[in-house]
Design a protein around this motif. Structure first.
Motif, PDB file in Angstrom:
ATOM      1  N   GLU A 101       0.803  -1.226   0.000  1.00  0.00           N
ATOM      2  CA  GLU A 101       0.000   0.000   0.000  1.00  0.00           C
ATOM      3  C   GLU A 101       0.834   1.274   0.000  1.00  0.00           C
ATOM      4  O   GLU A 101       0.418   2.289  -0.575  1.00  0.00           O
ATOM      5  N   ALA A 102       1.986   1.239   0.628  1.00  0.00           N
ATOM      6  CA  ALA A 102       2.764   2.469   0.805  1.00  0.00           C
ATOM      7  C   ALA A 102       3.440   2.903  -0.494  1.00  0.00           C
ATOM      8  O   ALA A 102       3.838   2.075  -1.319  1.00  0.00           O
ATOM      9  N   ASP A 103       3.555   4.206  -0.662  1.00  0.00           N
ATOM     10  CA  ASP A 103       4.255   4.749  -1.828  1.00  0.00           C
ATOM     11  C   ASP A 103       5.759   4.534  -1.708  1.00  0.00           C
ATOM     12  O   ASP A 103       6.443   4.285  -2.692  1.00  0.00           O
ATOM     13  N   ASP A 104       6.273   4.641  -0.473  1.00  0.00           N
ATOM     14  CA  ASP A 104       7.707   4.487  -0.235  1.00  0.00           C
ATOM     15  C   ASP A 104       7.982   3.077   0.283  1.00  0.00           C
ATOM     16  O   ASP A 104       8.126   2.848   1.490  1.00  0.00           O
ATOM     17  N   LYS A 105       8.060   2.124  -0.639  1.00  0.00           N
ATOM     18  CA  LYS A 105       8.267   0.726  -0.253  1.00  0.00           C
ATOM     19  C   LYS A 105       9.626   0.530   0.403  1.00  0.00           C
ATOM     20  O   LYS A 105       9.779  -0.293   1.308  1.00  0.00           O
ATOM     21  N   ARG A 106      10.641   1.285  -0.047  1.00  0.00           N
ATOM     22  CA  ARG A 106      11.978   1.160   0.541  1.00  0.00           C
ATOM     23  C   ARG A 106      11.959   1.450   2.032  1.00  0.00           C
ATOM     24  O   ARG A 106      12.606   0.767   2.822  1.00  0.00           O
ATOM     25  N   LYS A 107      11.209   2.471   2.434  1.00  0.00           N
ATOM     26  CA  LYS A 107      11.131   2.821   3.851  1.00  0.00           C
ATOM     27  C   LYS A 107      10.491   1.697   4.655  1.00  0.00           C
ATOM     28  O   LYS A 107      10.935   1.381   5.771  1.00  0.00           O
ATOM     29  N   ILE A 108       9.449   1.082   4.117  1.00  0.00           N
ATOM     30  CA  ILE A 108       8.783  -0.015   4.819  1.00  0.00           C
ATOM     31  C   ILE A 108       9.723  -1.205   4.963  1.00  0.00           C
ATOM     32  O   ILE A 108       9.813  -1.832   6.025  1.00  0.00           O
ATOM     33  N   LEU A 109      10.443  -1.536   3.893  1.00  0.00           N
ATOM     34  CA  LEU A 109      11.411  -2.630   3.957  1.00  0.00           C
ATOM     35  C   LEU A 109      12.485  -2.339   5.001  1.00  0.00           C
ATOM     36  O   LEU A 109      12.894  -3.229   5.757  1.00  0.00           O
ATOM     37  N   SER A 110      12.941  -1.077   5.037  1.00  0.00           N
ATOM     38  CA  SER A 110      13.955  -0.688   6.019  1.00  0.00           C
ATOM     39  C   SER A 110      13.424  -0.837   7.437  1.00  0.00           C
ATOM     40  O   SER A 110      14.119  -1.353   8.324  1.00  0.00           O
ATOM     41  N   LEU A 111      12.196  -0.406   7.673  1.00  0.00           N
ATOM     42  CA  LEU A 111      11.617  -0.516   9.012  1.00  0.00           C
ATOM     43  C   LEU A 111      11.419  -1.975   9.414  1.00  0.00           C
ATOM     44  O   LEU A 111      11.628  -2.337  10.579  1.00  0.00           O
ATOM     45  N   LEU A 112      11.014  -2.811   8.462  1.00  0.00           N
ATOM     46  CA  LEU A 112      10.884  -4.242   8.763  1.00  0.00           C
ATOM     47  C   LEU A 112      12.241  -4.828   9.140  1.00  0.00           C
ATOM     48  O   LEU A 112      12.355  -5.596  10.108  1.00  0.00           O
ATOM     49  N   ALA A 113      13.283  -4.461   8.398  1.00  0.00           N
ATOM     50  CA  ALA A 113      14.627  -4.951   8.712  1.00  0.00           C
ATOM     51  C   ALA A 113      15.056  -4.491  10.096  1.00  0.00           C
ATOM     52  O   ALA A 113      15.609  -5.269  10.886  1.00  0.00           O
ATOM     53  N   HIS A 114      14.788  -3.209  10.419  1.00  0.00           N
ATOM     54  CA  HIS A 114      15.149  -2.688  11.734  1.00  0.00           C
ATOM     55  C   HIS A 114      14.321  -3.348  12.842  1.00  0.00           C
ATOM     56  O   HIS A 114      14.825  -3.576  13.952  1.00  0.00           O
ATOM     57  N   LEU A 115      13.062  -3.648  12.547  1.00  0.00           N
ATOM     58  CA  LEU A 115      12.197  -4.300  13.541  1.00  0.00           C
ATOM     59  C   LEU A 115      12.750  -5.683  13.895  1.00  0.00           C
ATOM     60  O   LEU A 115      12.869  -6.038  15.076  1.00  0.00           O
ATOM     61  N   TYR A 116      13.106  -6.471  12.874  1.00  0.00           N
ATOM     62  CA  TYR A 116      13.639  -7.806  13.133  1.00  0.00           C
ATOM     63  C   TYR A 116      15.019  -7.725  13.792  1.00  0.00           C
ATOM     64  O   TYR A 116      15.349  -8.549  14.657  1.00  0.00           O
ATOM     65  N   HIS A 117      15.822  -6.738  13.395  1.00  0.00           N
ATOM     66  CA  HIS A 117      17.130  -6.581  14.033  1.00  0.00           C
ATOM     67  C   HIS A 117      16.973  -6.189  15.498  1.00  0.00           C
ATOM     68  O   HIS A 117      17.742  -6.629  16.354  1.00  0.00           O
ATOM     69  N   HIS A 118      15.964  -5.366  15.798  1.00  0.00           N
ATOM     70  CA  HIS A 118      15.691  -4.962  17.177  1.00  0.00           C
ATOM     71  C   HIS A 118      15.419  -6.192  18.036  1.00  0.00           C
ATOM     72  O   HIS A 118      15.964  -6.333  19.135  1.00  0.00           O
ATOM     73  N   ARG A 119      14.581  -7.098  17.513  1.00  0.00           N
ATOM     74  CA  ARG A 119      14.286  -8.334  18.256  1.00  0.00           C
ATOM     75  C   ARG A 119      15.519  -9.231  18.311  1.00  0.00           C
ATOM     76  O   ARG A 119      15.803  -9.852  19.344  1.00  0.00           O
ATOM     77  N   MET A 120      16.276  -9.296  17.196  1.00  0.00           N
ATOM     78  CA  MET A 120      17.478 -10.118  17.167  1.00  0.00           C
ATOM     79  C   MET A 120      18.493  -9.650  18.206  1.00  0.00           C
ATOM     80  O   MET A 120      19.148 -10.463  18.865  1.00  0.00           O
ATOM     81  N   SER A 121      18.620  -8.333  18.374  1.00  0.00           N
ATOM     82  CA  SER A 121      19.563  -7.789  19.355  1.00  0.00           C
ATOM     83  C   SER A 121      19.159  -8.180  20.772  1.00  0.00           C
ATOM     84  O   SER A 121      20.002  -8.539  21.598  1.00  0.00           O
ATOM     85  N   ALA A 122      17.843  -8.080  21.038  1.00  0.00           N
ATOM     86  CA  ALA A 122      17.350  -8.475  22.363  1.00  0.00           C
ATOM     87  C   ALA A 122      17.587  -9.963  22.601  1.00  0.00           C
ATOM     88  O   ALA A 122      18.040 -10.375  23.673  1.00  0.00           O
ATOM     89  N   ASP A 123      17.295 -10.785  21.602  1.00  0.00           N
ATOM     90  CA  ASP A 123      17.521 -12.223  21.727  1.00  0.00           C
ATOM     91  C   ASP A 123      19.017 -12.535  21.836  1.00  0.00           C
ATOM     92  O   ASP A 123      19.423 -13.453  22.552  1.00  0.00           O
ATOM     93  N   GLY A 124      19.838 -11.736  21.123  1.00  0.00           N
ATOM     94  CA  GLY A 124      21.280 -11.942  21.166  1.00  0.00           C
ATOM     95  C   GLY A 124      21.843 -11.747  22.565  1.00  0.00           C
ATOM     96  O   GLY A 124      22.791 -12.441  22.965  1.00  0.00           O
ATOM     97  N   ARG A 125      21.286 -10.798  23.300  1.00  0.00           N
ATOM     98  CA  ARG A 125      21.743 -10.589  24.681  1.00  0.00           C
ATOM     99  C   ARG A 125      21.440 -11.814  25.542  1.00  0.00           C
ATOM    100  O   ARG A 125      22.229 -12.189  26.414  1.00  0.00           O
TER     101      ARG A 125
END
Length: 346
Positions: A101-125
């Motif tokens: 739906e979004a016009d800026d698909k790159r931004k959504i992909l970036s946020l999804l990547a950051h969201l999963y990395h955020h969880r990965m960092s927490a799990d990594g600890r």
């Protein structure tokens, strides 16, 4: 729609009276009435329970626009150390729906990547915590060592596992397919960094030659890369000569001074590294990044000077609070405090 009207609408939809909602929240019915008439706003601590009782997410409760939701996700990724399962799933679902739906698909992909990395960092600890405890109990057992390699970036001895060929090839493809005008230097940094790490110096030199022709290249990085390529080729005298000449030309440049510190640290010339980190820090414009202070803290820990390392972390805290406005509950502050506590226990 004002949040008070939204609460009333959702309360009625859920078949709850003001008294029933108030009892479930542990507050007075008068408080709910004040929300619904826009006299006051709900306390932030009540929002998770309130949204749950009304059957919506916090974002839906505030009736946020798509742009406001995206901004909220960005802000929470920046300041919160970890998301609840509910918050993660809410944002994951929202962002995946936005892909179509979004016009800026790159931004959504970036946020999804950051969201999963955020969880990965927490799990990594957690991975690091439990793997370290297991290793301490049985250091002769090898099953958890590789987990620290993944969670903490520990060195991987086996070349077949630790080389960076896949990443190098990916960024080479990025460069080949880059149609921006003028061409961005960003993928060149990644290619050269990883080629140097793998001691593939001839290839790194070729990409450095192209990098120098890009309109957006940074002149001070040219001698920096030349020096590191020489180091990777095991020619330390040549690398030192390159950096010495560059220091005369870029002695007032905060970014170059930081790179000079990095160069010295990689050679284990720690006193010089601290000197250049301090010069870089002193010449940087506010608000300053804390990378130089982090380097200083790590070096003092290596040298066994815990007091000086703690001083550097205290300076980091002062910077991120006063210059960046972070609060005690924000992830950046929590991480520095975690490092301080770790040092104090040594």
């Amino acid at each position: 729609m004002h949040i008070g009207n939204k609460i009333k609408q959702l309360r009625l939809k859920a078949g709850l009276t003001q008294e029933q909602l108030a009892n479930d929240l542990g507050i007075s019915a008068q408080s709910v009435s004040k929300w619904e008439t826009a006299v006051t706003m709900p306390d932030i601590s009540l929002l998770p329970l309130l949204s749950g009782l009304l059957g919506v997410t916090i974002d839906e409760l505030f009736d946020l626009t798509t742009d406001q939701k995206l901004q909220r996700i960005e802000r929470r990724l920046d300041i919160e150390e970890e998301f609840s399962d509910g918050a993660f799933q809410e944002y994951e679902s929202f962002l995946k729906n936005q892909l179509d739906e979004a016009d800026d698909k790159r931004k959504i992909l970036s946020l999804l990547a950051h969201l999963y990395h955020h969880r990965m960092s927490a799990d990594g600890r957690r991975v690091s915590k439990y793997a370290r405890e297991a290793i301490l109990m049985a250091p002769e057992v090898k099953d958890c060592q590789w987990l620290l390699q993944k969670a903490n970036g520990a060195f991987i001895w086996d070349w077949n596992v630790g080389n960076h060929t896949d990443v190098i090839d990916f960024y080479k493809t990025v460069i080949e397919k880059d149609t921006t005008s003028p061409q961005t230097p960003m993928p060149y940094y990644e290619v050269m960094d990883n080629l140097i790490a793998d001691h593939r110096t001839e290839e790194a030199e070729k990409y450095l030659e192209i990098y120098q022709t890009l309109p957006a290249h940074k002149p001070f990085l040219i001698p920096v890369y030349k020096a590191h390529i020489a180091l990777a080729a095991y020619d330390v005298p040549k690398a030192d000569r390159i950096m010495a000449a560059a220091l005369e030309e870029f002695s007032e440049d905060s970014s170059f001074l930081f790179e000079a510190a990095q160069y010295c640290a990689r050679k284990c010339e720690y006193e010089k590294a601290i000197e250049y980190y301090e010069l870089s820090w002193a010449s940087e414009k506010k608000p300053r990044y804390t990378d130089a202070l982090q380097g200083i803290a790590i070096i003092y820990e290596i040298l066994g000077n815990r007091e000086k390392a703690l001083e550097a972390y205290d300076r980091m805290l002062l910077c991120i609070k006063e210059e960046w406005g972070y609060k005690d509950e924000d992830a950046a502050v929590i991480e520095v405090e975690r490092q301080k506590k770790r040092l104090q226990k040594l």
